[in-house]
Write a protein that holds these residues in place. Sequence first.
Motif, PDB file in Angstrom:
ATOM      1  N   ALA A  55       0.852  -1.198   0.000  1.00  0.00           N
ATOM      2  CA  ALA A  55       0.000   0.000   0.000  1.00  0.00           C
ATOM      3  C   ALA A  55       0.886   1.246   0.000  1.00  0.00           C
ATOM      4  CB  ALA A  55      -0.917  -0.004   1.218  1.00  0.00           C
ATOM      5  N   ALA A  56       0.526   2.205  -0.830  1.00  0.00           N
ATOM      6  CA  ALA A  56       1.306   3.431  -0.965  1.00  0.00           C
ATOM      7  C   ALA A  56       1.293   4.242   0.323  1.00  0.00           C
ATOM      8  CB  ALA A  56       0.722   4.275  -2.097  1.00  0.00           C
ATOM      9  N   ASN A  57       2.356   5.037   0.495  1.00  0.00           N
ATOM     10  CA  ASN A  57       2.368   6.016   1.590  1.00  0.00           C
ATOM     11  C   ASN A  57       1.800   7.359   1.162  1.00  0.00           C
ATOM     12  OD1 ASN A  57       3.495   4.267   3.442  1.00  0.00           O
ATOM     13  ND2 ASN A  57       5.605   4.836   2.938  1.00  0.00           N
ATOM     14  N   THR A  58       1.565   7.518  -0.121  1.00  0.00           N
ATOM     15  CA  THR A  58       1.144   8.816  -0.637  1.00  0.00           C
ATOM     16  C   THR A  58      -0.375   8.947  -0.765  1.00  0.00           C
ATOM     17  OG1 THR A  58       1.525   7.865  -2.822  1.00  0.00           O
ATOM     18  CG2 THR A  58       3.237   9.317  -1.938  1.00  0.00           C
ATOM     19  N   MET A  59      -1.099   7.846  -0.712  1.00  0.00           N
ATOM     20  CA  MET A  59      -2.556   7.879  -0.888  1.00  0.00           C
ATOM     21  C   MET A  59      -3.157   6.570  -0.390  1.00  0.00           C
ATOM     22  SD  MET A  59      -3.131   6.778  -4.843  1.00  0.00           S
ATOM     23  CE  MET A  59      -4.808   6.329  -4.455  1.00  0.00           C
ATOM     24  N   SER A  60      -4.472   6.585  -0.172  1.00  0.00           N
ATOM     25  CA  SER A  60      -5.192   5.353   0.150  1.00  0.00           C
ATOM     26  C   SER A  60      -6.313   5.172  -0.852  1.00  0.00           C
ATOM     27  CB  SER A  60      -5.827   5.434   1.547  1.00  0.00           C
ATOM     28  OG  SER A  60      -4.846   5.515   2.555  1.00  0.00           O
ATOM     29  N   ALA A  61      -6.401   3.974  -1.436  1.00  0.00           N
ATOM     30  CA  ALA A  61      -7.587   3.599  -2.213  1.00  0.00           C
ATOM     31  C   ALA A  61      -8.385   2.657  -1.322  1.00  0.00           C
ATOM     32  CB  ALA A  61      -7.179   2.907  -3.512  1.00  0.00           C
ATOM     33  N   LEU A  62      -9.663   2.950  -1.147  1.00  0.00           N
ATOM     34  CA  LEU A  62     -10.504   2.235  -0.174  1.00  0.00           C
ATOM     35  C   LEU A  62     -11.792   1.775  -0.828  1.00  0.00           C
ATOM     36  CD1 LEU A  62     -10.059   5.009   2.503  1.00  0.00           C
ATOM     37  CD2 LEU A  62      -9.223   2.662   2.798  1.00  0.00           C
ATOM     38  N   TYR A  63     -12.290   0.640  -0.374  1.00  0.00           N
ATOM     39  CA  TYR A  63     -13.618   0.203  -0.807  1.00  0.00           C
ATOM     40  C   TYR A  63     -14.675   0.934   0.019  1.00  0.00           C
ATOM     41  CZ  TYR A  63     -11.451  -3.583  -3.409  1.00  0.00           C
ATOM     42  OH  TYR A  63     -10.700  -4.295  -4.315  1.00  0.00           O
ATOM     43  N   TYR A  64     -15.782   1.281  -0.633  1.00  0.00           N
ATOM     44  CA  TYR A  64     -16.927   1.805   0.122  1.00  0.00           C
ATOM     45  C   TYR A  64     -17.426   0.715   1.059  1.00  0.00           C
ATOM     46  CZ  TYR A  64     -17.408   5.707  -3.178  1.00  0.00           C
ATOM     47  OH  TYR A  64     -17.190   6.824  -3.928  1.00  0.00           O
ATOM     48  N   PRO A  65     -17.906   1.108   2.232  1.00  0.00           N
ATOM     49  CA  PRO A  65     -18.511   0.100   3.106  1.00  0.00           C
ATOM     50  C   PRO A  65     -19.765  -0.459   2.431  1.00  0.00           C
ATOM     51  CG  PRO A  65     -18.288   2.222   4.241  1.00  0.00           C
ATOM     52  CD  PRO A  65     -17.967   2.462   2.797  1.00  0.00           C
TER      53      PRO A  65
ATOM     54  N   ALA B 253     -11.485  11.846  -3.566  1.00  0.00           N
ATOM     55  CA  ALA B 253     -11.622  11.518  -4.987  1.00  0.00           C
ATOM     56  C   ALA B 253     -12.387  10.206  -5.147  1.00  0.00           C
ATOM     57  CB  ALA B 253     -10.231  11.398  -5.622  1.00  0.00           C
ATOM     58  N   GLY B 254     -13.120  10.107  -6.233  1.00  0.00           N
ATOM     59  CA  GLY B 254     -13.852   8.879  -6.532  1.00  0.00           C
ATOM     60  C   GLY B 254     -12.920   7.804  -7.076  1.00  0.00           C
ATOM     61  N   GLY B 255     -13.502   6.683  -7.456  1.00  0.00           N
ATOM     62  CA  GLY B 255     -12.725   5.592  -8.043  1.00  0.00           C
ATOM     63  C   GLY B 255     -12.237   5.968  -9.430  1.00  0.00           C
ATOM     64  N   LEU B 256     -11.121   5.387  -9.852  1.00  0.00           N
ATOM     65  CA  LEU B 256     -10.556   5.693 -11.170  1.00  0.00           C
ATOM     66  C   LEU B 256     -10.372   4.418 -12.000  1.00  0.00           C
ATOM     67  CD1 LEU B 256      -9.189   7.701 -13.157  1.00  0.00           C
ATOM     68  CD2 LEU B 256      -7.062   7.363 -11.898  1.00  0.00           C
ATOM     69  N   HIS B 257      -9.978   3.351 -11.345  1.00  0.00           N
ATOM     70  CA  HIS B 257      -9.763   2.094 -12.059  1.00  0.00           C
ATOM     71  C   HIS B 257     -11.104   1.587 -12.602  1.00  0.00           C
ATOM     72  CE1 HIS B 257      -8.687  -2.015 -12.907  1.00  0.00           C
ATOM     73  NE2 HIS B 257      -7.419  -1.727 -12.685  1.00  0.00           N
ATOM     74  N   PRO B 258     -11.161   1.230 -13.894  1.00  0.00           N
ATOM     75  CA  PRO B 258     -12.450   0.828 -14.478  1.00  0.00           C
ATOM     76  C   PRO B 258     -13.163  -0.260 -13.670  1.00  0.00           C
ATOM     77  CG  PRO B 258     -10.765   0.956 -16.174  1.00  0.00           C
ATOM     78  CD  PRO B 258     -10.071   1.213 -14.866  1.00  0.00           C
ATOM     79  N   ALA B 259     -12.405  -1.227 -13.150  1.00  0.00           N
ATOM     80  CA  ALA B 259     -13.043  -2.336 -12.427  1.00  0.00           C
ATOM     81  C   ALA B 259     -13.476  -1.936 -11.011  1.00  0.00           C
ATOM     82  CB  ALA B 259     -12.085  -3.521 -12.351  1.00  0.00           C
ATOM     83  N   LEU B 260     -12.996  -0.777 -10.539  1.00  0.00           N
ATOM     84  CA  LEU B 260     -13.261  -0.381  -9.145  1.00  0.00           C
ATOM     85  C   LEU B 260     -14.050   0.920  -9.054  1.00  0.00           C
ATOM     86  CD1 LEU B 260      -9.620  -0.839  -7.741  1.00  0.00           C
ATOM     87  CD2 LEU B 260     -11.494  -2.475  -7.542  1.00  0.00           C
ATOM     88  N   ARG B 261     -14.385   1.491 -10.205  1.00  0.00           N
ATOM     89  CA  ARG B 261     -14.884   2.859 -10.228  1.00  0.00           C
ATOM     90  C   ARG B 261     -16.086   3.070  -9.301  1.00  0.00           C
ATOM     91  NH1 ARG B 261     -14.426   4.827 -15.993  1.00  0.00           N
ATOM     92  NH2 ARG B 261     -12.243   5.010 -15.447  1.00  0.00           N
ATOM     93  N   GLN B 262     -17.022   2.132  -9.333  1.00  0.00           N
ATOM     94  CA  GLN B 262     -18.233   2.313  -8.517  1.00  0.00           C
ATOM     95  C   GLN B 262     -18.028   1.864  -7.075  1.00  0.00           C
ATOM     96  OE1 GLN B 262     -20.506   3.887 -10.100  1.00  0.00           O
ATOM     97  NE2 GLN B 262     -19.493   3.615 -12.071  1.00  0.00           N
ATOM     98  N   ARG B 263     -16.970   1.113  -6.837  1.00  0.00           N
ATOM     99  CA  ARG B 263     -16.829   0.446  -5.533  1.00  0.00           C
ATOM    100  C   ARG B 263     -15.800   1.096  -4.620  1.00  0.00           C
ATOM    101  NH1 ARG B 263     -14.952  -5.086  -5.713  1.00  0.00           N
ATOM    102  NH2 ARG B 263     -14.050  -4.757  -7.764  1.00  0.00           N
TER     103      ARG B 263
END
Length: 390
Positions: free
Chosen positions: A293-303, A322-332
Motif C-alpha cells: 500500500a502506498a504512503n502517498t494515498m489510500s484507495a478504499l472500498y466503500y462500506p 476523490a472517486g474511483g478511477l480504475h475501471p473495475a473499481l470505479r463504482q466500488r
Amino acid sequence: MIPGPVEVPPAVLHEMGRPPQSHVAPAFIERFGRVIEGVRALFRAPDGQPFVVAGSGTLAMEMAVVNLIEPGDPVLVVVTGYFGDRFASVLERFGARVAILSAEPGEVPPAAMVDEALDGADYRALFLTHVDTSTGVRLDIEPLAAAARARGVLTVVDGVCATAGERFEQTAWGVDLALTASQKAIGAPPGLALLVAGPQALATWRERRSPVAGYYADWGRWLPIMTAYEARRPSYFATPPVNLIAALDAALQGLLGEGMEPLWARHARTARAFRAAWRALGLALVPARPAIAANTMSALYYPEGQDSALLAAVRDEGVALAGGLHPALRQRSFRVGHMGPIGAGEILTTVGAIERALHRAGASSAPGAGLTAAQQVLAANQNEESNDEL
Ligand SMILES: *Cc1c(COP(=O)(O)O)cnc(C)c1O
C-alpha cells in the motif's frame, strides 16, 4: 485531500502571483539552474540529467516513450492499475511491441513472474508505475530494476504519485529514467513535467536510428537548454513557464530543506496513521496487503451499501476526496490523497470528516474510533514505530 493536485504551501503559491519575469533575467536564470540541481537531488540521481518542461505528467510519460523507444522495439509494461495501462497505450501509439504483465487490481505481480517475463524476449525497456493512483498499490522498484539491468534492459519508472513521498534512489537502484509532475507529492501547482535520464537512457537516445517522433518532446531540443541554465547561462527553445519554475523552486527548497529521509518518514507515518484509522472505521484498502500500500494515498472500498454519496457527505463536512478511477473499481472505491505538505491537522480533519459522514449514514463504529486510532500512531515516538502491520 485528493491524489493531486495537492495543497500548495503559501511560499509556493506566492510565486504564482508575481509578475512573470523574463526567461533570460539573471534572477530567473539562477532559479532555473537551482531547480535543475534540485530535481537531481530529489530523484537521488547524482549522475542523472533532469528535464523540466511545461506539461503534465502524461507529457513526461510521452517524452520517455518517444525519446527511448523506436518503432518495433519490444517493451514490457508491468500494470498495477490505470496508469500502467496508459503507459502501454502511449507505447502502442508510437509503434512499440508491447507485452503486458498485469496483476489483479490491488495486487502486484510477484518478482519471480517479472523475472520470467523479462526472459521471454529481448526487451528494450521495462516500464513500471511506482504508485498506481487508481489502486494505491506500490511496486517494489529496486529488485525489478536490478532484474532488468542484469539483462541489459532499461528501467523506466512513472513516479507521478510517488516522487517526494516514497523512498526512491534513482542511481543506486539502477533506474534509467524516472518521471513525475509538479502537482503531486512535490506540492506545486500542476503544469510541469519532470524527467531524470540516467547515462544509459541518454546513450540509448543518442544511438537512435530513427528521429524522435515529436518536436517539442525531443530531448535534442531540451538538453542544451537544461545544460545552459544549469551553467547559469540563458538559452531559448520554447518559453519556460516562468511562474511555475519559480513555484517549483520554492517547493524544492521546502522539500530539500526538510531532507529526503525525514520527508519519506513523514509520508510513512502519515500513511500509518490513516491506515490505523481505516481499520478502526472498518474501511478496507484496495491494496491486498499493507506492504504494497502506498504512503502517498489510500484507495478504499466503500462500506457495504454505500457509494459515491459518501464522498458528497464528506465534502459537506469540509473535505474533498476523490472517486474511483480504475475501471473495475470505479463504482466500488474512493481515494484519499495524503501526499505533500500535510501534517497531523490535515490527517485528523480528514478522518474526522469521514467518521461523521459514516456515522450519519448509519455506521456502527463509535464516533472518535478512527481519530483515536490515528492519534495513537501520531503520538507514538519515532522509535516505537516498527509496526509494519499498519
Ligand atoms: C497523475 C498521474 C499521471 C498523469 O499525470 P497528469 O499530470 O495528470 O498528466 C501519471 N501517472 C501517475 C501514477 C499519476 O498519478
